[in-house]
Enzyme design. Structure first.
Site, PDB file in Angstrom:
ATOM      1  N   GLU A  14       0.891  -1.180   0.000  1.00 15.60           N
ATOM      2  CA  GLU A  14       0.000   0.000   0.000  1.00 15.60           C
ATOM      3  C   GLU A  14       0.914   1.210   0.000  1.00 15.60           C
ATOM      4  O   GLU A  14       1.527   1.530   1.016  1.00 15.60           O
ATOM      5  CB  GLU A  14      -0.880   0.004   1.255  1.00 15.60           C
ATOM      6  CG  GLU A  14      -1.795  -1.201   1.404  1.00 15.60           C
ATOM      7  CD  GLU A  14      -2.975  -1.193   0.456  1.00 15.60           C
ATOM      8  OE1 GLU A  14      -3.306  -0.121  -0.084  1.00 15.60           O
ATOM      9  OE2 GLU A  14      -3.548  -2.262   0.233  1.00 15.60           O
ATOM     10  N   CYS A  69      -2.301   9.276   2.993  1.00 15.45           N
ATOM     11  CA  CYS A  69      -2.041   8.706   1.662  1.00 15.45           C
ATOM     12  C   CYS A  69      -3.088   9.188   0.669  1.00 15.45           C
ATOM     13  O   CYS A  69      -2.767   9.502  -0.476  1.00 15.45           O
ATOM     14  CB  CYS A  69      -1.977   7.189   1.719  1.00 15.45           C
ATOM     15  SG  CYS A  69      -3.440   6.412   2.407  1.00 15.45           S
TER      16      CYS A  69
HETATM   17  P1  NAD Z   1       8.650   4.706   4.336  1.00 17.29           P
HETATM   18  O1  NAD Z   1       8.579   3.897   3.091  1.00 17.29           O
HETATM   19  O2  NAD Z   1       9.854   5.530   4.567  1.00 17.29           O
HETATM   20  O3  NAD Z   1       8.528   3.745   5.625  1.00 17.29           O
HETATM   21  C1  NAD Z   1       7.404   2.909   5.830  1.00 17.29           C
HETATM   22  C2  NAD Z   1       7.850   1.707   6.649  1.00 17.29           C
HETATM   23  O4  NAD Z   1       8.702   0.884   5.829  1.00 17.29           O
HETATM   24  C3  NAD Z   1       8.692   2.067   7.879  1.00 17.29           C
HETATM   25  O5  NAD Z   1       8.370   1.184   8.928  1.00 17.29           O
HETATM   26  C4  NAD Z   1      10.115   1.862   7.394  1.00 17.29           C
HETATM   27  O6  NAD Z   1      11.034   1.612   8.432  1.00 17.29           O
HETATM   28  C5  NAD Z   1       9.945   0.651   6.480  1.00 17.29           C
HETATM   29  N1  NAD Z   1      10.942   0.517   5.428  1.00 17.29           N
HETATM   30  C6  NAD Z   1      11.538   1.488   4.709  1.00 17.29           C
HETATM   31  N2  NAD Z   1      12.383   0.957   3.804  1.00 17.29           N
HETATM   32  C7  NAD Z   1      12.283  -0.384   3.925  1.00 17.29           C
HETATM   33  C8  NAD Z   1      12.886  -1.498   3.260  1.00 17.29           C
HETATM   34  N3  NAD Z   1      13.765  -1.338   2.281  1.00 17.29           N
HETATM   35  N4  NAD Z   1      12.537  -2.747   3.639  1.00 17.29           N
HETATM   36  C9  NAD Z   1      11.622  -2.947   4.616  1.00 17.29           C
HETATM   37  N5  NAD Z   1      11.043  -1.940   5.310  1.00 17.29           N
HETATM   38  C10 NAD Z   1      11.355  -0.676   4.962  1.00 17.29           C
HETATM   39  O7  NAD Z   1       7.309   5.570   4.371  1.00 17.29           O
HETATM   40  P2  NAD Z   1       6.874   6.663   5.430  1.00 17.29           P
HETATM   41  O8  NAD Z   1       7.657   7.893   5.174  1.00 17.29           O
HETATM   42  O9  NAD Z   1       6.860   6.067   6.793  1.00 17.29           O
HETATM   43  O10 NAD Z   1       5.340   6.871   5.008  1.00 17.29           O
HETATM   44  C11 NAD Z   1       4.947   7.762   4.026  1.00 17.29           C
HETATM   45  C12 NAD Z   1       4.529   7.031   2.767  1.00 17.29           C
HETATM   46  O11 NAD Z   1       3.545   6.029   3.052  1.00 17.29           O
HETATM   47  C13 NAD Z   1       3.862   7.985   1.785  1.00 17.29           C
HETATM   48  O12 NAD Z   1       4.329   7.733   0.486  1.00 17.29           O
HETATM   49  C14 NAD Z   1       2.375   7.601   1.894  1.00 17.29           C
HETATM   50  O13 NAD Z   1       1.588   7.927   0.774  1.00 17.29           O
HETATM   51  C15 NAD Z   1       2.470   6.147   2.113  1.00 17.29           C
HETATM   52  N6  NAD Z   1       1.224   5.649   2.686  1.00 17.29           N
HETATM   53  C16 NAD Z   1       0.424   4.854   1.925  1.00 17.29           C
HETATM   54  C17 NAD Z   1      -0.796   4.409   2.428  1.00 17.29           C
HETATM   55  C18 NAD Z   1      -1.702   3.523   1.620  1.00 17.29           C
HETATM   56  O14 NAD Z   1      -2.602   2.922   2.200  1.00 17.29           O
HETATM   57  N7  NAD Z   1      -1.517   3.409   0.316  1.00 17.29           N
HETATM   58  C19 NAD Z   1      -1.177   4.784   3.721  1.00 17.29           C
HETATM   59  C20 NAD Z   1      -0.325   5.596   4.464  1.00 17.29           C
HETATM   60  C21 NAD Z   1       0.879   6.028   3.948  1.00 17.29           C
END
Ligand code: NAD
Length: 460
Positions: free
Chosen positions: A231, A265
């Site tokens: 997501e 999001c």
């Molecule tokens: P992020 O990708 O930086 O981190 C999200 C999670 O993934 C964190 O727990 C992080 O530690 C982990 N992570 C990061 N890189 C990883 C990797 N290589 N392997 C495994 N885990 C990893 O995102 P963020 O800054 O926390 O959140 C913002 C983003 O999330 C925005 O793009 C937003 O649109 C998206 N988002 C999407 C939805 C949806 O339902 N589509 C909902 C909320 C947020």
């Protein structure tokens, strides 16, 4: 936030309103990931066989509801959102857990074939890695935990390093009712998430986060031939038709763009407005921004808190700088608020070309581009130019015409005269680079289950 999980270091969690440390959590190591997976594997057979999973989850929901006020304070301190929104998020989690705990799992199917009757059963996948972001750390965790547990999986939740504290408190509530190892919370940075996602003991990964994290996790899942639900980001367009009343629609448009400081999001991230309404809508949005109280989420008057973290504040600044270079005009806001916290004024920009970064990239913060269009075909083409396809909306006095137009938006969910509504019973997912698979509804539940087919033996 990345830091090596090889060294057992602690992560400091900052209050984005004050920059004080709210708490410290371990940056879980590869060894701790292994230990958690072994505990989950020990718990898995009896949890999968349990007929009482739904009632265990209902008991957790009751405890969660009793703790909403305490947890909301912690959520506001680590995330920054106004206390009222933190309470809503936690009450949303109670609602989600209750709805999903009572869901009827899909019945076995039986199909008659020339070889006899085939029986199709759904079984839990096994061990689920749930990886969550910092914008809605509670409700997005429950979108994963509730369906994964009710369908018989064990879950290891890796929260964002910016907002792990409420998740850790929630684990304590689950542990009062669930057998050990069924739900574990493993705090850590991106690298801990990566070690978890790569682990051969994980059967399914459910990630909510950025497109970059989605690509990395998707590649890791592909390498191990495991499934993943992704997501990811959004760049939702709201199209305002010439028959809309700017005074009527401005408030809803504004709320859906700036709620949670724009860090949603499915926030409205681009407005396309018919040129005849451009000036009036800009004015109406500006007046909404002028009356918005920005401050510490713990203060009762606050309607918008700070940006959650320093990298996100930097990103918002860089998009505003690019917008100015590209000829955009800031009609309100535009600046960081002078304070120790990560506060930023609600900002609206007009006059941008379609290739300005504020239009093409996900801002995930309190800054909104308002763009003019002449005819609906042009608006749709520009709205659909994005690599992302999470949600979109059309705003008009003629809701049937608006509904027809939504069918031409390239995204997973559309709305008319509203934006962002979701429900535990309704599937939610993005197209294009906004993700793979679904949360919620029957489709969301199926993500956590695999199919097993059996053909009964023939008579000898
Ligand atoms: P992020 O990708 O930086 O981190 C999200 C999670 O993934 C964190 O727990 C992080 O530690 C982990 N992570 C990061 N890189 C990883 C990797 N290589 N392997 C495994 N885990 C990893 O995102 P963020 O800054 O926390 O959140 C913002 C983003 O999330 C925005 O793009 C937003 O649109 C998206 N988002 C999407 C939805 C949806 O339902 N589509 C909902 C909320 C947020």
């Amino acid at each position: 936030m990345s830091s090596s999980p090889a060294e057992p270091t602690a992560l400091s969690v900052l209050n984005p309103a004050t920059l004080e440390v709210v708490g410290k959590v371990p940056n879980s190591t590869a060894e701790e990931v292994n230990t958690a997976i072994k505990a989950a594997q020990r718990a898995a057979p009896s949890w999968a066989a349990s007929s009482e999973r739904g009632s265990f989850l209902l008991a957790v929901a009751t405890d969660l509801k009793a703790n909403v006020v305490r947890l909301a304070h912690l959520l506001t301190q680590e995330q920054g959102k106004p206390l009222r929104e933190a309470m809503e998020e936690l009450m949303g989690a109670v609602h989600w857990l209750r709805s999903v705990a009572g869901v009827k799992l899909p019945e076995d199917d039986r199909i008659s074939t020339p070889q006899g009757e085939a029986r199709i059963e759904r079984r839990p996948k096994g061990i689920v890695a749930a990886i969550t972001p910092w914008n809605y750390p509670v409700i997005l965790a429950f979108w994963k935990i509730a369906p994964a547990l009710v369908s018989g999986n064990c879950v290891i939740l890796k929260p964002s390093p910016f907002t792990p504290l409420t998740s850790i408190e929630i684990e304590k509530l689950f542990s009062l009712h669930l057998p050990s190892g069924v739900l574990q919370v493993l705090p850590g940075g991106d690298e801990t998430g990566s070690v978890l996602a790569k682990h051969p003991g994980v059967d399914h990964i459910s990630l909510t986060g950025s497109v970059a994290a989605g690509r990395a996790v998707g590649a890791q899942a592909g390498h191990n031939l495991k499934t993943a639900t992704l997501e990811l980001g959004g760049n939702d367009a709201a199209i305002v038709l010439e028959d809309a009343d700017p005074a009527n629609v401005a408030r809803e448009l504004f709320i859906n763009a700036f709620k949670n400081c724009g860090q949603t999001c499915t926030a409205i991230k681009r407005i396309y407005v018919h040129h005849s309404l451009h000036g009036a809508l800009g004015e109406a949005l500006r007046s909404q921004a002028d009356s918005l109280v920005v401050g510490d989420g713990m203060q009762p008057a606050t309607k918008m808190g700070p940006i959650n973290n320093a990298p996100q504040l930097t990103k918002v600044h860089s998009l505003i700088s690019d917008a100015l270079v590209r000829g955009g005009s800031v009609i309100c806001g535009g600046r960081r608020i002078d304070s120790p916290g990560f506060f930023h004024q609600p900002t609206i920009v007009i006059g941008l070309p379609d290739d300005a970064l504020l239009v093409t990239e996900e801002q995930f913060g309190p800054v909104l581009p308002v763009l003019e269009f002449d005819n609906i075909d042009d608006a749709l083409e520009r709205a659909n130019q994005s690599n992302l396809g999470l949600g979109g909306s059309v705003w008009s006095a003629d809701s049937e015409r608006a509904m027809d137009i939504t069918h031409r938006l390239e995204c997973g969910t559309t709305w008319v005269n509203r934006h962002s509504a979701t429900d535990p019973a309704v599937p939610f997912g993005g197209i294009k680079e906004s993700g793979l698979g679904y949360a919620n509804g029957k489709a969301g539940l199926e993500e956590f289950m695999r199919i097993r087919v059996s053909y009964p033996g023939q008579k000898e």
